[in-house]
Design a protein around this motif. Structure first.
Motif, PDB file in Angstrom:
ATOM      1  N   ASN A 265      33.969   1.671  14.699  1.00  0.00           N
ATOM      2  CA  ASN A 265      33.522   2.741  13.823  1.00  0.00           C
ATOM      3  C   ASN A 265      34.324   3.983  14.186  1.00  0.00           C
ATOM      4  OD1 ASN A 265      32.276   4.840  12.509  1.00  0.00           O
ATOM      5  ND2 ASN A 265      30.194   4.153  12.961  1.00  0.00           N
ATOM      6  N   LEU A 266      35.274   4.341  13.352  1.00  0.00           N
ATOM      7  CA  LEU A 266      36.152   5.458  13.663  1.00  0.00           C
ATOM      8  C   LEU A 266      35.458   6.814  13.577  1.00  0.00           C
ATOM      9  CD1 LEU A 266      39.494   4.177  12.154  1.00  0.00           C
ATOM     10  CD2 LEU A 266      38.650   4.028  14.497  1.00  0.00           C
ATOM     11  N   ALA A 267      34.169   6.832  13.232  1.00  0.00           N
ATOM     12  CA  ALA A 267      33.390   8.062  13.327  1.00  0.00           C
ATOM     13  C   ALA A 267      33.007   8.334  14.786  1.00  0.00           C
ATOM     14  CB  ALA A 267      32.135   7.976  12.453  1.00  0.00           C
ATOM     15  N   HIS A 268      33.104   7.307  15.633  1.00  0.00           N
ATOM     16  CA  HIS A 268      32.842   7.469  17.067  1.00  0.00           C
ATOM     17  C   HIS A 268      34.138   7.875  17.753  1.00  0.00           C
ATOM     18  CE1 HIS A 268      28.785   5.978  16.930  1.00  0.00           C
ATOM     19  NE2 HIS A 268      29.175   4.865  16.348  1.00  0.00           N
ATOM     20  N   ARG A 269      34.127   9.002  18.381  1.00  0.00           N
ATOM     21  CA  ARG A 269      35.325   9.520  19.046  1.00  0.00           C
ATOM     22  C   ARG A 269      35.864   8.528  20.080  1.00  0.00           C
ATOM     23  NH1 ARG A 269      35.002  15.286  21.834  1.00  0.00           N
ATOM     24  NH2 ARG A 269      32.866  14.822  21.253  1.00  0.00           N
ATOM     25  N   ALA A 270      34.970   7.820  20.764  1.00  0.00           N
ATOM     26  CA  ALA A 270      35.413   6.850  21.771  1.00  0.00           C
ATOM     27  C   ALA A 270      36.231   5.728  21.141  1.00  0.00           C
ATOM     28  CB  ALA A 270      34.214   6.271  22.513  1.00  0.00           C
ATOM     29  N   HIS A 271      35.845   5.299  19.958  1.00  0.00           N
ATOM     30  CA  HIS A 271      36.579   4.212  19.295  1.00  0.00           C
ATOM     31  C   HIS A 271      37.976   4.675  18.890  1.00  0.00           C
ATOM     32  CE1 HIS A 271      32.756   1.734  18.207  1.00  0.00           C
ATOM     33  NE2 HIS A 271      32.753   2.170  19.460  1.00  0.00           N
ATOM     34  N   VAL A 272      38.068   5.897  18.423  1.00  0.00           N
ATOM     35  CA  VAL A 272      39.381   6.475  18.093  1.00  0.00           C
ATOM     36  C   VAL A 272      40.222   6.559  19.368  1.00  0.00           C
ATOM     37  CG1 VAL A 272      40.568   8.531  17.244  1.00  0.00           C
ATOM     38  CG2 VAL A 272      38.478   7.742  16.115  1.00  0.00           C
ATOM     39  N   GLY A 273      39.610   6.974  20.458  1.00  0.00           N
ATOM     40  CA  GLY A 273      40.320   7.106  21.725  1.00  0.00           C
ATOM     41  C   GLY A 273      40.796   5.779  22.284  1.00  0.00           C
ATOM     42  N   ILE A 274      39.983   4.744  22.136  1.00  0.00           N
ATOM     43  CA  ILE A 274      40.378   3.407  22.597  1.00  0.00           C
ATOM     44  C   ILE A 274      41.641   2.968  21.865  1.00  0.00           C
ATOM     45  CG2 ILE A 274      39.756   0.953  22.520  1.00  0.00           C
ATOM     46  CD1 ILE A 274      36.828   1.892  23.052  1.00  0.00           C
ATOM     47  N   GLU A 275      41.614   3.087  20.547  1.00  0.00           N
ATOM     48  CA  GLU A 275      42.780   2.666  19.770  1.00  0.00           C
ATOM     49  C   GLU A 275      43.999   3.533  20.085  1.00  0.00           C
ATOM     50  OE1 GLU A 275      42.130   1.947  15.623  1.00  0.00           O
ATOM     51  OE2 GLU A 275      40.440   0.614  16.026  1.00  0.00           O
TER      52      GLU A 275
ATOM     53  N   SER B 142      44.670   5.044  22.903  1.00  0.00           N
ATOM     54  CA  SER B 142      45.149   4.659  24.231  1.00  0.00           C
ATOM     55  C   SER B 142      45.969   3.376  24.174  1.00  0.00           C
ATOM     56  CB  SER B 142      43.967   4.445  25.183  1.00  0.00           C
ATOM     57  OG  SER B 142      43.260   5.625  25.368  1.00  0.00           O
ATOM     58  N   LEU B 143      45.471   2.413  23.438  1.00  0.00           N
ATOM     59  CA  LEU B 143      46.198   1.151  23.332  1.00  0.00           C
ATOM     60  C   LEU B 143      47.511   1.312  22.571  1.00  0.00           C
ATOM     61  CD1 LEU B 143      43.160  -1.212  22.771  1.00  0.00           C
ATOM     62  CD2 LEU B 143      44.585  -1.038  24.828  1.00  0.00           C
ATOM     63  N   GLU B 144      47.507   2.164  21.565  1.00  0.00           N
ATOM     64  CA  GLU B 144      48.752   2.419  20.819  1.00  0.00           C
ATOM     65  C   GLU B 144      49.788   3.115  21.712  1.00  0.00           C
ATOM     66  OE1 GLU B 144      49.794   1.372  17.914  1.00  0.00           O
ATOM     67  OE2 GLU B 144      47.925   0.339  17.516  1.00  0.00           O
ATOM     68  N   LEU B 145      49.351   4.058  22.532  1.00  0.00           N
ATOM     69  CA  LEU B 145      50.271   4.712  23.465  1.00  0.00           C
ATOM     70  C   LEU B 145      50.834   3.719  24.468  1.00  0.00           C
ATOM     71  CD1 LEU B 145      48.457   8.091  24.170  1.00  0.00           C
ATOM     72  CD2 LEU B 145      50.658   7.772  23.026  1.00  0.00           C
ATOM     73  N   PHE B 146      49.988   2.845  24.979  1.00  0.00           N
ATOM     74  CA  PHE B 146      50.459   1.834  25.925  1.00  0.00           C
ATOM     75  C   PHE B 146      51.476   0.912  25.247  1.00  0.00           C
ATOM     76  CE2 PHE B 146      50.429  -2.168  28.195  1.00  0.00           C
ATOM     77  CZ  PHE B 146      50.562  -1.754  29.502  1.00  0.00           C
ATOM     78  N   ARG B 147      51.161   0.527  24.017  1.00  0.00           N
ATOM     79  CA  ARG B 147      52.085  -0.332  23.271  1.00  0.00           C
ATOM     80  C   ARG B 147      53.428   0.388  23.074  1.00  0.00           C
ATOM     81  NH1 ARG B 147      50.079  -3.647  18.389  1.00  0.00           N
ATOM     82  NH2 ARG B 147      48.840  -1.805  18.014  1.00  0.00           N
ATOM     83  N   ARG B 148      53.383   1.638  22.694  1.00  0.00           N
ATOM     84  CA  ARG B 148      54.603   2.405  22.449  1.00  0.00           C
ATOM     85  C   ARG B 148      55.432   2.587  23.720  1.00  0.00           C
ATOM     86  NH1 ARG B 148      53.877   8.537  21.557  1.00  0.00           N
ATOM     87  NH2 ARG B 148      54.032   8.423  23.807  1.00  0.00           N
ATOM     88  N   ASP B 149      54.774   2.941  24.819  1.00  0.00           N
ATOM     89  CA  ASP B 149      55.493   3.320  26.026  1.00  0.00           C
ATOM     90  C   ASP B 149      55.793   2.169  26.983  1.00  0.00           C
ATOM     91  OD1 ASP B 149      55.470   5.889  25.077  1.00  0.00           O
ATOM     92  OD2 ASP B 149      53.899   6.594  26.429  1.00  0.00           O
ATOM     93  N   PHE B 150      55.005   1.092  26.922  1.00  0.00           N
ATOM     94  CA  PHE B 150      55.162   0.042  27.917  1.00  0.00           C
ATOM     95  C   PHE B 150      55.321  -1.360  27.357  1.00  0.00           C
ATOM     96  CE2 PHE B 150      52.669   3.351  30.062  1.00  0.00           C
ATOM     97  CZ  PHE B 150      53.506   3.621  31.118  1.00  0.00           C
ATOM     98  N   ASP B 151      54.576  -1.693  26.327  1.00  0.00           N
ATOM     99  CA  ASP B 151      54.502  -3.102  25.922  1.00  0.00           C
ATOM    100  C   ASP B 151      54.386  -3.233  24.410  1.00  0.00           C
ATOM    101  OD1 ASP B 151      54.071  -5.797  25.648  1.00  0.00           O
ATOM    102  OD2 ASP B 151      52.339  -5.873  26.987  1.00  0.00           O
ATOM    103  N   PRO B 152      55.518  -3.300  23.704  1.00  0.00           N
ATOM    104  CA  PRO B 152      55.480  -3.406  22.248  1.00  0.00           C
ATOM    105  C   PRO B 152      54.771  -4.669  21.743  1.00  0.00           C
ATOM    106  CG  PRO B 152      57.721  -3.003  23.024  1.00  0.00           C
ATOM    107  CD  PRO B 152      56.868  -3.211  24.226  1.00  0.00           C
ATOM    108  N   GLY B 153      54.603  -5.645  22.619  1.00  0.00           N
ATOM    109  CA  GLY B 153      53.944  -6.884  22.212  1.00  0.00           C
ATOM    110  C   GLY B 153      52.436  -6.866  22.353  1.00  0.00           C
TER     111      GLY B 153
END
Length: 82
Positions: free
Chosen positions: A24-34, A36-47
């Motif tokens: 539920n993207l109305a929950h700030r935590a859910h936005v933050g989880i995604e 965080s994972l997108e940043l990790f994907r971008r900076d460390f692991d595109p897979g």
């Protein structure tokens, strides 16, 4: 931007994160989880792959099938079951 740390060859494989919760993207935590994972994907692991898994789908009978291919599990806050 280049990665801060390069993963060794042995660690370069598809990582699959199972996020357990009701997305539920109305929950700030859910936005933050995604984010965080997108940043990790971008900076460390595109897979990196991640999937939201409804809490109700994880049962004693289904847990191996649903989570068996995950290399990590993230239990999301803000469940509607409170």
């Amino acid at each position: 931007m280049s990665p801060i740390v390069e993963l060794p060859e042995a660690m370069r494989r598809t990582r699959r994160i199972a996020i357990i919760g009701e997305r539920n993207l109305a929950h700030r935590a859910h936005v933050g989880i995604e984010a965080s994972l997108e940043l990790f994907r971008r900076d460390f692991d595109p897979g990196l792959v991640y999937d939201w898994i409804s809490t109700a789908l994880v049962t004693p009978d289904s847990v191996n099938e649903i989570l068996g291919k995950a290399t990590g599990v993230w239990c999301a806050p803000a469940s509607p079951y409170t």
